[in-house]
Scaffold this motif. Sequence first.
Motif, PDB file in Angstrom:
ATOM      1  N   UNK A  58       0.741  -1.032  -0.001  1.00 11.61           N
ATOM      2  CA  UNK A  58       0.169  -0.090  -0.050  1.00 11.61           C
ATOM      3  C   UNK A  58       0.976   1.363   0.025  1.00 11.61           C
ATOM      4  N   UNK A  59       0.658   2.165  -1.043  1.00  9.57           N
ATOM      5  CA  UNK A  59       1.509   3.417  -0.962  1.00  9.57           C
ATOM      6  C   UNK A  59       0.805   4.575  -1.526  1.00  9.57           C
ATOM      7  N   UNK A  60       1.423   5.499  -1.312  1.00  6.78           N
ATOM      8  CA  UNK A  60       0.740   6.911  -1.777  1.00  6.78           C
ATOM      9  C   UNK A  60       1.982   7.864  -1.792  1.00  6.78           C
ATOM     10  N   UNK A  61       2.306   8.598  -2.940  1.00 11.13           N
ATOM     11  CA  UNK A  61       3.147   9.359  -3.028  1.00 11.13           C
ATOM     12  C   UNK A  61       2.735  10.790  -3.620  1.00 11.13           C
ATOM     13  N   UNK A  62       3.121  11.869  -3.076  1.00  9.26           N
ATOM     14  CA  UNK A  62       2.850  13.358  -3.464  1.00  9.26           C
ATOM     15  C   UNK A  62       4.014  13.992  -3.747  1.00  9.26           C
ATOM     16  N   UNK A  63       4.108  14.625  -5.229  1.00 10.48           N
ATOM     17  CA  UNK A  63       5.426  15.312  -5.450  1.00 10.48           C
ATOM     18  C   UNK A  63       5.029  16.732  -5.968  1.00 10.48           C
ATOM     19  N   UNK A  64       5.802  17.722  -5.572  1.00 11.78           N
ATOM     20  CA  UNK A  64       5.328  18.957  -6.227  1.00 11.78           C
ATOM     21  C   UNK A  64       6.984  19.676  -6.474  1.00 11.78           C
ATOM     22  N   UNK A  65       6.912  20.241  -7.495  1.00  7.01           N
ATOM     23  CA  UNK A  65       8.086  21.304  -7.596  1.00  7.01           C
ATOM     24  C   UNK A  65       7.464  22.628  -8.357  1.00  7.01           C
ATOM     25  N   UNK A  66       7.710  23.519  -7.883  1.00  9.33           N
ATOM     26  CA  UNK A  66       7.406  24.831  -8.469  1.00  9.33           C
ATOM     27  C   UNK A  66       8.552  25.835  -8.495  1.00  9.33           C
ATOM     28  N   UNK A  67       8.603  26.739  -9.398  1.00 10.76           N
ATOM     29  CA  UNK A  67       9.467  27.725  -9.814  1.00 10.76           C
ATOM     30  C   UNK A  67       8.718  28.996  -9.084  1.00 10.76           C
ATOM     31  N   UNK A 124     -10.415   5.884  14.250  1.00  6.92           N
ATOM     32  CA  UNK A 124     -11.252   4.561  14.254  1.00  6.92           C
ATOM     33  C   UNK A 124     -10.970   3.310  13.219  1.00  6.92           C
ATOM     34  N   UNK A 125      -9.663   3.412  12.948  1.00 10.24           N
ATOM     35  CA  UNK A 125      -9.013   2.271  12.143  1.00 10.24           C
ATOM     36  C   UNK A 125      -8.163   1.212  13.087  1.00 10.24           C
ATOM     37  N   UNK A 126      -8.754   0.266  13.335  1.00 11.85           N
ATOM     38  CA  UNK A 126      -8.223  -0.934  14.081  1.00 11.85           C
ATOM     39  C   UNK A 126      -8.054  -2.092  13.536  1.00 11.85           C
ATOM     40  N   UNK A 127      -9.062  -2.643  12.784  1.00 11.67           N
ATOM     41  CA  UNK A 127      -8.757  -4.181  12.229  1.00 11.67           C
ATOM     42  C   UNK A 127      -7.806  -4.218  11.244  1.00 11.67           C
ATOM     43  N   UNK A 128      -7.767  -3.264  10.637  1.00 11.03           N
ATOM     44  CA  UNK A 128      -6.613  -3.631   9.598  1.00 11.03           C
ATOM     45  C   UNK A 128      -5.191  -3.896  10.130  1.00 11.03           C
ATOM     46  N   UNK A 129      -4.992  -3.329  11.376  1.00 12.90           N
ATOM     47  CA  UNK A 129      -3.730  -3.636  12.000  1.00 12.90           C
ATOM     48  C   UNK A 129      -3.676  -4.988  12.822  1.00 12.90           C
ATOM     49  N   UNK A 177      -7.155  -8.983  -1.936  1.00 16.66           N
ATOM     50  CA  UNK A 177      -5.968  -8.608  -2.500  1.00 16.66           C
ATOM     51  C   UNK A 177      -5.073  -9.961  -2.603  1.00 16.66           C
ATOM     52  N   UNK A 178      -5.054 -10.626  -1.785  1.00 16.12           N
ATOM     53  CA  UNK A 178      -4.484 -11.906  -1.871  1.00 16.12           C
ATOM     54  C   UNK A 178      -4.989 -12.973  -0.925  1.00 16.12           C
ATOM     55  N   UNK A 179      -4.660 -14.376  -1.153  1.00 18.36           N
ATOM     56  CA  UNK A 179      -5.028 -15.388  -0.516  1.00 18.36           C
ATOM     57  C   UNK A 179      -4.630 -15.803   0.887  1.00 18.36           C
ATOM     58  N   UNK A 180      -3.279 -14.949   1.284  1.00 15.60           N
ATOM     59  CA  UNK A 180      -2.676 -15.165   2.363  1.00 15.60           C
ATOM     60  C   UNK A 180      -3.371 -14.376   3.338  1.00 15.60           C
ATOM     61  N   UNK A 181      -3.195 -14.571   4.615  1.00 21.42           N
ATOM     62  CA  UNK A 181      -4.016 -13.799   5.640  1.00 21.42           C
ATOM     63  C   UNK A 181      -2.939 -12.381   5.677  1.00 21.42           C
ATOM     64  N   UNK A 182      -3.413 -11.274   5.287  1.00 16.45           N
ATOM     65  CA  UNK A 182      -2.780 -10.175   5.201  1.00 16.45           C
ATOM     66  C   UNK A 182      -3.288  -8.984   6.326  1.00 16.45           C
ATOM     67  N   UNK A 183      -2.243  -8.431   6.856  1.00 15.35           N
ATOM     68  CA  UNK A 183      -2.913  -7.211   7.632  1.00 15.35           C
ATOM     69  C   UNK A 183      -1.699  -6.264   7.662  1.00 15.35           C
TER      70      UNK A 183
END
Length: 222
Positions: A1-10, A135-140, A150-156
């Motif tokens: 899981x990933x997220x990227x923000x990139x900014x370059x301004x003159x 309120x995010x608990x179960x995902x961890x 997402x996959x057959x394996x038990x992921x968290x």
Amino acid sequence: MGNVVYFRGLLSNPFNISNTVEEIIYNDNNEAIGSVNMMYQKGKLLYSEFESMNSNILELPYGSDGKFCMLVIFPYPGTEPSVVYRKFEKTTFRSIFMKLENDLNEKGLQEVVVKMPRFSLRGSYILNKPLNEMGVYDAFEPDYARFQHIGREALYISSVEHKADIVFGETETVALAATPGYFEHQNASYLKAQQPFLFFLMEKPTASIIFGGIYSRHRSVN
């Protein structure tokens, strides 16, 4: 899981590199604690006093289309940046842009002397606890996480780490975020950032924050 923000301004109104000089900085007890490369420019910029936020706010535009800018918020002397930050509970960025626009229509662009440090900041933050508070608990939890699509394996998720980098220089700003000043109140046109100040890279049409933080050479940086 990933997220990227990139900014370059003159910067539309860049600082002249030849005017950048090394300056001594002081703590609250007026004791020298180090030095910074202080950038300098004098020009007609969008600037307003915001008494309701105990601050002065400067807009530094990027490019030529007016779409992106950096809002630099200089707290009044003796006002902690955290106090200013909490005022966003009642103040919106749209209202800030509106006041800057109204002042522009009434007074035109004001000639402002700006002194700001050239800086590079890097931060890394584990977001498990903030996400728990939202309120995010179960995902961890291995026994409760449900990622069977997402996959057959038990992921968290073991952890969510947010990393952020920003470089602010005379001509451009580069900001990257990834997740797996002292204002001397001499007159209304002189802004010097030595005690902590707030900054926000903004997309103006939507009043959206691209990147934001608090700069401090001698206190913790968030």
